[in-house]
Design a protein around this motif. Structure first.
Motif, PDB file in Angstrom:
ATOM      1  N   UNK A 133       0.830  -1.211   0.000  1.00 18.56           N
ATOM      2  CA  UNK A 133       0.000   0.000   0.000  1.00 18.56           C
ATOM      3  C   UNK A 133       0.863   1.259   0.000  1.00 18.56           C
ATOM      4  N   UNK A 134       1.951   1.251   0.752  1.00 22.69           N
ATOM      5  CA  UNK A 134       2.852   2.399   0.811  1.00 22.69           C
ATOM      6  C   UNK A 134       3.384   2.708  -0.584  1.00 22.69           C
ATOM      7  N   UNK A 226      -3.631  18.964  -4.277  1.00 23.06           N
ATOM      8  CA  UNK A 226      -4.731  18.014  -4.472  1.00 23.06           C
ATOM      9  C   UNK A 226      -4.204  16.582  -4.553  1.00 23.06           C
ATOM     10  N   UNK A 227      -3.087  16.384  -5.246  1.00 21.16           N
ATOM     11  CA  UNK A 227      -2.525  15.041  -5.384  1.00 21.16           C
ATOM     12  C   UNK A 227      -2.009  14.527  -4.041  1.00 21.16           C
ATOM     13  N   UNK A 228      -1.434  15.431  -3.251  1.00 18.70           N
ATOM     14  CA  UNK A 228      -0.945  15.050  -1.915  1.00 18.70           C
ATOM     15  C   UNK A 228      -2.113  14.627  -1.026  1.00 18.70           C
ATOM     16  N   UNK A 229      -3.210  15.378  -1.069  1.00 21.34           N
ATOM     17  CA  UNK A 229      -4.389  15.034  -0.280  1.00 21.34           C
ATOM     18  C   UNK A 229      -4.995  13.716  -0.746  1.00 21.34           C
ATOM     19  N   UNK A 230      -4.999  13.502  -2.061  1.00 24.05           N
ATOM     20  CA  UNK A 230      -5.524  12.250  -2.612  1.00 24.05           C
ATOM     21  C   UNK A 230      -4.688  11.056  -2.156  1.00 24.05           C
ATOM     22  N   UNK A 231      -3.370  11.228  -2.149  1.00 21.38           N
ATOM     23  CA  UNK A 231      -2.480  10.148  -1.715  1.00 21.38           C
ATOM     24  C   UNK A 231      -2.722   9.805  -0.248  1.00 21.38           C
ATOM     25  N   UNK A 235      -3.972   6.247   1.210  1.00 26.33           N
ATOM     26  CA  UNK A 235      -3.167   5.566   2.228  1.00 26.33           C
ATOM     27  C   UNK A 235      -4.016   5.264   3.460  1.00 26.33           C
ATOM     28  N   UNK A 236      -4.812   6.241   3.889  1.00 28.61           N
ATOM     29  CA  UNK A 236      -5.679   6.010   5.038  1.00 28.61           C
ATOM     30  C   UNK A 236      -6.685   4.887   4.771  1.00 28.61           C
TER      31      UNK A 236
END
Length: 421
Positions: A133-134, A226-231, A235-236
């Protein structure tokens, strides 16, 4: 500005003086070219000291600069953190030298419970799932990953920059070679808390100059946030069920994995309000009362004399009709935080058309207490020297009269609930 260790400053060695001088020189340069030349000299010297575990020389320089030159202190602290959480490796591929850059990252997990928050070795099947997943949701193309097979409590993490440096290099070699990492035979014991942070530690390696995280790839430069928040969301979603298996009986919140020191500092701040919520939930359930039946007492503590800086606030909980402290939590201050609030991170929007309001840590604590239903809050004006129980080492808390006492649950409290700090 970060806070130094509380140890007294010894006489500076030649190595310490060189670190201090280079840090001060970097502050005074007039161009990026000059700055980078001096930074390379500073990095080289830090590499030598960290590799040989000369942490004392680094600490002496930091303590001296904290007192005399805060700008240079920040330069040196940034430098030692950067060197201890990174490394480079060179290999030959088809007759061409390829340089790999490595970064130590922490993946924090906020946890809260009425029982025990687990730590220690992670089973192989869970390690395989977490690694998958990471890599799938967080890492850029072309990177390699090595996750330490241990769920760390905060007091099991590397304690010094030299220890972080050693872990970085150990995990970097594992990531580069694809070899297995052996978990320590026995991790140090950790104190039980109702709310605490657990960490996965990993090293990411990538070709020199290439991105490490997915949101840093060129295709996402325009929509980086946006991409950082999506990642993080991915992950969560994927990691939370797996991590929950490691921490039975706990509520958890998975935070974004980032460079080691940044991730740890962010988790330290975010766990504080969780500690308040967990404490009130625990007390209302164990004592069979409503939140409105509790009183909170807030007092500032520091390592120096009573007129020195506040390093942490301690929040005591009592029943409204008694002065006996039944529980307490510690709200430490980090970075630029101080008792008066700071313009950098203490401003909150005011009423429409008005100026922003400076929010102090006490204001923030009171706000979280009121959110969970505690309206009776007392602020002690006296500033205390941080004291701890001689027998068990637990922090002492101020009661409503201002006396420092040990937090003790009532004698008729059900067994198994009194061991939390």
């Amino acid at each position: 500005m970060r806070r130094p260790s509380k140890d007294s400053t010894p006489k500076l060695s030649a190595e310490s003086l060189r670190l201090a001088s280079l840090s001060q020189a970097i502050v005074q340069v007039a161009s990026r070219v000059e700055e980078r030349v001096l930074e390379r000299h500073l990095d080289t010297h830090l590499q030598k000291l960290l590799k040989t575990s000369h942490q004392d020389s680094i600490d002496a320089s930091l303590n001296m600069l904290f007192k005399d030159d805060l700008a240079a202190y920040d330069v040196l602290m940034d430098g030692v953190e950067a060197i201890s959480e990174s490394s480079t490796m060179v290999e030959m591929q088809d007759g061409v030298e390829v340089t790999w850059q490595a970064l130590l990252v922490a993946a924090p997990i906020l946890a809260w419970t009425r029982f025990t928050i687990a730590s220690g070795p992670i089973p192989g099947e869970i390690m395989t799932t977490l690694s998958a997943h990471f890599s799938a949701h967080l890492l850029a193309e072309g990177t390699r990953l090595a996750i330490a097979p241990t769920l760390y409590a905060i007091d099991q993490l590397p304690r010094t920059h030299a220890e972080a440096y050693a872990m970085t290099h150990k995990l970097a070699q594992s990531a580069h070679k694809g070899s297995a990492i052996k978990a320590p035979a026995r991790a140090p014991d950790t104190a039980p808390f109702l709310a605490d942070t657990r960490y996965l530690l990993a090293v990411i390696i990538a070709p020199q100059g290439a991105p490490m995280f997915r949101w840093q790839e060129p295709a996402h430069h325009v929509n980086f946030v946006a991409e950082r928040s999506k990642a993080l969301e991915q992950w969560r979603t994927q990691a939370t069920p797996t991590l929950a298996r490691l921490m039975p009986g706990c509520g958890i919140e998975v935070l974004l994995p980032e460079a080691y020191y940044v991730a740890c500092r962010e988790a330290d701040k975010l766990v504080r309000p969780v500690s308040i919520r967990a404490a009130v939930h625990y007390l209302t359930n164990v004592l069979g009362v409503e939140a409105a039946d509790l009183r909170a007492v807030i007092a500032g503590f520091g390592e120096e004399a009573a007129d020195g800086q506040v390093d942490e606030y301690r929040v005591s909980f009592t029943l409204r009709q008694t002065a006996d402290v039944v529980y307490g939590i510690v709200w430490p201050l980090y970075g630029q935080e101080d008792e008066d609030g700071t313009p950098m991170n203490g401003l909150q929007p005011g009423a429409p058309g008005s100026e922003p309001v400076l929010v102090t840590p006490v204001d923030e604590i009171i706000g979280h207490l009121k959110e969970v239903g505690i309206n009776h809050v007392k602020k002690i004006g006296e500033r205390y020297v941080a004291e701890y129980c001689d027998d068990c080492g637990a922090p002492l808390f101020a009661d409503p009269g201002g006396e420092l006492v040990h937090a003790e649950m009532p004698e008729d409290t059900p067994e198994g609930t009194e061991h939390f700090h």
